[in-house]
Every structure is written in structure tokens, then in C-alpha cells.
Design an enzyme around this catalytic site. Structure first.
Site, PDB file in Angstrom:
ATOM      1  N   GLY A 247       0.879  -1.145  -0.003  1.00 12.94           N
ATOM      2  CA  GLY A 247      -0.237  -0.113   0.041  1.00 12.94           C
ATOM      3  C   GLY A 247       0.618   1.080   0.019  1.00 12.94           C
ATOM      4  N   PRO A 290       4.306  -5.080  -1.951  1.00 11.00           N
ATOM      5  CG  PRO A 290       6.521  -4.442  -2.761  1.00 11.00           C
ATOM      6  CD  PRO A 290       5.844  -5.491  -1.879  1.00 11.00           C
ATOM      7  N   GLY A 291       2.677  -3.637  -4.662  1.00 14.66           N
ATOM      8  CA  GLY A 291       2.298  -3.853  -6.075  1.00 14.66           C
ATOM      9  C   GLY A 291       2.542  -2.521  -6.828  1.00 14.66           C
ATOM     10  NE  ARG A 292      -1.373   2.247  -5.095  1.00 16.35           N
ATOM     11  CZ  ARG A 292      -2.751   2.422  -5.722  1.00 16.35           C
ATOM     12  NH1 ARG A 292      -3.003   3.119  -6.779  1.00 16.35           N
ATOM     13  NH2 ARG A 292      -3.714   1.870  -5.139  1.00 16.35           N
ATOM     14  NE  ARG A 329      -5.980   3.390  -9.524  1.00 14.67           N
ATOM     15  CZ  ARG A 329      -5.663   4.517  -9.148  1.00 14.67           C
ATOM     16  NH1 ARG A 329      -5.112   5.645 -10.280  1.00 14.67           N
ATOM     17  NH2 ARG A 329      -5.542   5.120  -7.978  1.00 14.67           N
ATOM     18  CE1 TYR A 333      -8.902   4.304  -7.166  1.00 12.61           C
ATOM     19  CE2 TYR A 333     -10.549   2.543  -7.331  1.00 12.61           C
ATOM     20  CZ  TYR A 333      -9.289   3.077  -7.623  1.00 12.61           C
ATOM     21  OH  TYR A 333      -8.055   2.088  -7.672  1.00 12.61           O
ATOM     22  CB  CYS A 360     -21.126   5.274 -25.100  1.00 10.64           C
ATOM     23  SG  CYS A 360     -22.785   6.173 -25.408  1.00 10.64           S
TER      24      CYS A 360
END
Length: 433
Positions: A247, A290-292, A329, A333, A360
Site C-alpha cells: 500500500g 508492494p504492487g503499485r 480508476r 474513484y 459512451c
């Protein structure tokens, strides 16, 4: 935008890993997802360096839901890191990449029976158990197969990250994990320890995503150690591993001011060291996920400008050939990104614009408001830091094919995910007539 993200070449074009972004758009068409592989490798190495300097056992486990492809798993394997997967599909992809199964952790709050069987058969390194129903299914599977499996318990420490509510996972009212305060975590531990087909490795917690402060991680680490102290004093159990999840926040726009991801790790290590020493506990291995922070800033999305809409006294709409189908994304959000004119990043800005997609939906906006140079039809726009949760959440909404993915390394470009075709869109359709 950071200088690391904005590099130009002699032609004045955006350069990605030494490769001309406009040339990429011409060679591989748009929309196009591009990764600078050197950045991915460097971030993994930076994490590992912190642990090595602290001289403790550890695992850097790439949270592959951020971006899961065969090529990505191969890069992670080359760097000697682990991965965590959250579905049978991700596990299957890792198997096709010949990823070492001993270095795979299997997450998920609703793993299907078949997925658990698949993980047991593959002999994954650890199943991160999320609830009592999962423990019951695993009990049945292990008995039927007469085998054992490594497990870790995912706990909810009652700590919330200061991010969007969809990104928060560590609070008590969460769909994830065994709650500590209600006693569920201890009940789960007793269940696991009572069955010798379970090999209890450790405990896990994840408090959220895109976090900019170390406070929550330190508090979570301290809470996990406090839980271990209670378990040790009650039944003499101490885990081998504390997995504090991931995170760690990254820079999406100039408004973001994240600390280096390695600083999070340093704070976590120090918190665990101090808490274990104070309570006379053996120092466990520390795992992170960790990813992001591994792939986010390494990724770029290239689009071609199509039509424009200009209304007096309102922000102009600059329409591109991608949008919420390759990056949901912002619509999901209100995530914020920064865009640049790839064919002239240094051009002076002339006015604020809104960059919108071709889907659309009125909510198909990639950038809600940003100063941009004069933009013409045919120009190439690059969205920065799109490496996490863009392609992995992509869809075929409006029956649009998903983009190709290209890896750039050592001056060479390689397609690692082919662009979908219209034929791909109907491949699984069956005639009703």
C-alpha cells in the site's frame, strides 16, 4: 511531474526507457500501455537493499493484482522476489511463466474450492487464509489429498489507512481477514494448530493502498507484535513471519508528495525490531507486498487525440482513443493522473482542458482538469504513472479491444501482451440461431 518520468530525446519527444514515445505509438498503435522495465527492476532492488542492510530475513512479494502477465512474473522471478496472487487465473498465469511455486502466496477473501485445490496441487509457498469457511474447505481438501500446506492467517488489526474508502482494508469492519479484537484471530490460530496438515507460517495484515504516511504501518506492526505476545503468553506460539502487506503510495500528479517507498520499509523494520526486543520475542522474518509502488510509475499510457469539443466559458474536451476501458480508476474513484503532449512535452501550456475517452459514458474522463499546450488531432498524449491497476482492470466495454502492452529495456521494445482484435471480442460468443 517528476524528472524521472519526463525525459525527452533529441527530437523533443517523450522518451520512455530511451525509446521515442511517438515512434512507439506509430509502431504499435494506440491506445498502448508501455513499461520501462528498468524502473520495475530498480524498485524491487531498492526494497531488497533496505532489508539486506538491516540483516534480517525477509521476502519482497509483488502484489500482482496491480499488473499480472507472464512477462511481468518473469521479471519478478529474475529479480529473486516473491509474488502474491488473488485468483486461480493469476496462479495459472504464474504457472505459465514457470514462476517458482514455493515463492507464491495465495490471497483472497472468497477463494473457490477449485482454486484452493489448484493451489494445494501446485504446492504454493503459502495460502493466506481469510476466514473460517476457507479453513473448513482446506481441511477437506488436505484430508482428501493426504497432504499438507503452509498457511498464514490474515488479520484485521483495526487500523484504517487515510485513503479512499475503497482502498482501506485494515479496519475492523472489512470483508478481509480474522478480526483481532473479537477473538476470531485466536480462534483461527487454535483451529490451524490443532490440525497437523496445516503448517502455520505466520500472520498477515494489510491496511490499505496509496498511503503516504508511515504511522499506519508502524501501528499495524506494533499491533501484530502485541498479538503475538498474547499468543506466546497464552499457548507458547510465535510465528516465523510477520507480513505487513503493501500500500505504499506513489506520485501520480504534482499534488502528490510520497516519501520513498524504502522509507516505509525502514520504519516497519524498526517498529518490529523495537517491539520484539521489548517483549523478548525472537525476531521474525518480515514480508512486504508492494504492487503499485513497483509498477505504477514505470507505466505509461499512450493515446492519439481524435475529436475535440470547445464550448465558450467551459473547459475544452480533448477526446482520445482510449479511456475507461483501459483505465477505469478515474471513473471508479476519481483517481487523478497527469498528462503530457508526448510529441512536444516542453511546449508551453495555453489553457486548461479536460481529457476524455471514447466510451459512451459521461464519466469517461481520464484527466478532469489540467493545463496543456495547444493540442491538435493526431497528437500523442501520454498519461503518466499508469502502470498499476490500468491494464489489470481493463474491460471490453462498448466492445472495444483491450490495448497492447510493450516492455522497454536496453533500448529494445517487445510486445508482451498482444492487442486484442475484433475477432477476439466475439471468440466466446455463440449464435442463438
Amino acid at each position: 511531474m517528476s524528472e524521472a518520468q519526463l525525459q525527452t530525446n533529441a527530437a523533443g519527444h517523450l522518451s520512455i526507457g530511451g525509446y521515442d514515445a511517438v515512434t512507439l505509438a506509430t509502431e504499435f498503435q494506440t491506445p498502448l500501455v508501455v513499461y520501462d522495465v528498468a524502473k520495475i527492476r530498480q524498485q524491487i532492488r531498492d526494497f531488497k537493499q533496505v532489508f539486506n542492510e538491516e540483516n534480517i530475513n525477509y521476502a519482497v512479494s509483488y502484489a500482482s493484482k496491480a499488473f499480472a502477465t507472464i512477462a511481468m512474473y518473469q521479471v519478478v522471478a529474475q529479480e529473486g522476489a516473491h509474488i502474491d496472487v488473488v485468483s486461480g487465473g493469476e496462479l495459472y498465469t504464474a504457472m505459465q511463466a514457470d514462476f517458482p511455486m514455493a515463492d507464491v502466496s495465495f490471497h483472497g477473501n472468497n477463494k473457490a474450492y477449485a482454486e484452493l485445490e489448484m493451489a494445494v496441487d501446485a504446492q504454493v509457498g503459502a495460502i493466506i487464509v481469510d476466514n473460517f469457511d476457507e479453513l473448513a474447505m482446506l481441511t477437506t481438501i488436505l484430508a482428501a489429498k493426504d497432504t499438507r500446506v503452509n498457511v498464514m492467517l490474515r488479520l484485521t488489526p483495526g487500523i484504517s489507512a487515510h485513503t479512499h474508502e475503497y482502498d482501506q482494508t485494515g479496519q475492523t469492519d472489512s470483508k478481509f481477514g480474522f478480526d483481532i479484537e473479537s477473538g476470531q484471530a485466536r480462534q483461527a490460530l487454535d483451529f490451524v494448530l490443532a490440525n497437523d496438515r496445516f503448517q502455520m507460517r505466520g500472520i498477515h495484515a494489510h491496511i490499505g493502498s496509496q498511503i503516504f504516511e508511515v504511522t499506519g504501518f508502524v501501528a499495524a506492526a506494533e499491533k501484530l507484535v502485541a498479538t503475538i505476545v498474547e499468543w506466546r503468553d497464552a499457548i507458547g506460539y510465535e510465528p516465523e513471519v510477520i507480513n505487513v502487506g503493501g500500500g505504499f503510495g506513489i506520485r501520480y500528479t504534482t499534488d502528490d508528495d510520497p516519501i520513498p517507498a524504502s522509507d516505509f520499509v525502514k520504519a516497519i523494520i524498526q517498529a518490529v525490531k523495537q517491539a520484539t526486543a521489548t517483549n523478548h520475542l525472537a525476531m521474525p522474518a518480515i514480508w512486504i507486498e508492494p504492487g503499485r509502488s513497483i509498477v505504477g510509475e514505470a507505466g505509461y499510457s499512450l493515446y492519439t487525440v481524435g475529436t475535440r469539443k470547445v464550448v465558450p466559458d467551459l473547459l475544452p474536451y480533448i477526446n482520445v482513443d482510449g479511456g475507461m476501458g483501459d483505465n477505469i480508476r478515474p471513473a471508479l474513484y476519481q483517481a487523478k493522473y497527469e498528462a503530457i503532449l508526448a510529441n512536444n512535452p516542453q511546449a508551453p501550456t495555453t489553457r486548461k482542458v479536460r481529457i476524455s475517452g471514447k466510451y459512451c459514458e459521461s464519466g469517461d474522463i481520464l484527466v478532469y482538469e489540467q493545463d496543456m499546450p495547444a493540442v491538435q488531432t493526431g497528437d500523442i498524449i501520454a498519461l503518466l504513472a499508469t502502470g498499476a491497476y490500468g491494464y489489470s482492470m481493463a474491460s471490453n466495454y462498448n466492445r472495444n479491444p483491450r490495448p497492447a502492452v510493450v516492455f522497454i529495456e536496453n533500448g529494445a521494445a517487445k510486445v508482451v501482451v498482444e492487442r486484442e482484435t475484433y475477432a477476439d471480442l466475439v471468440r466466446l460468443d455463440r449464435s442463438y440461431l
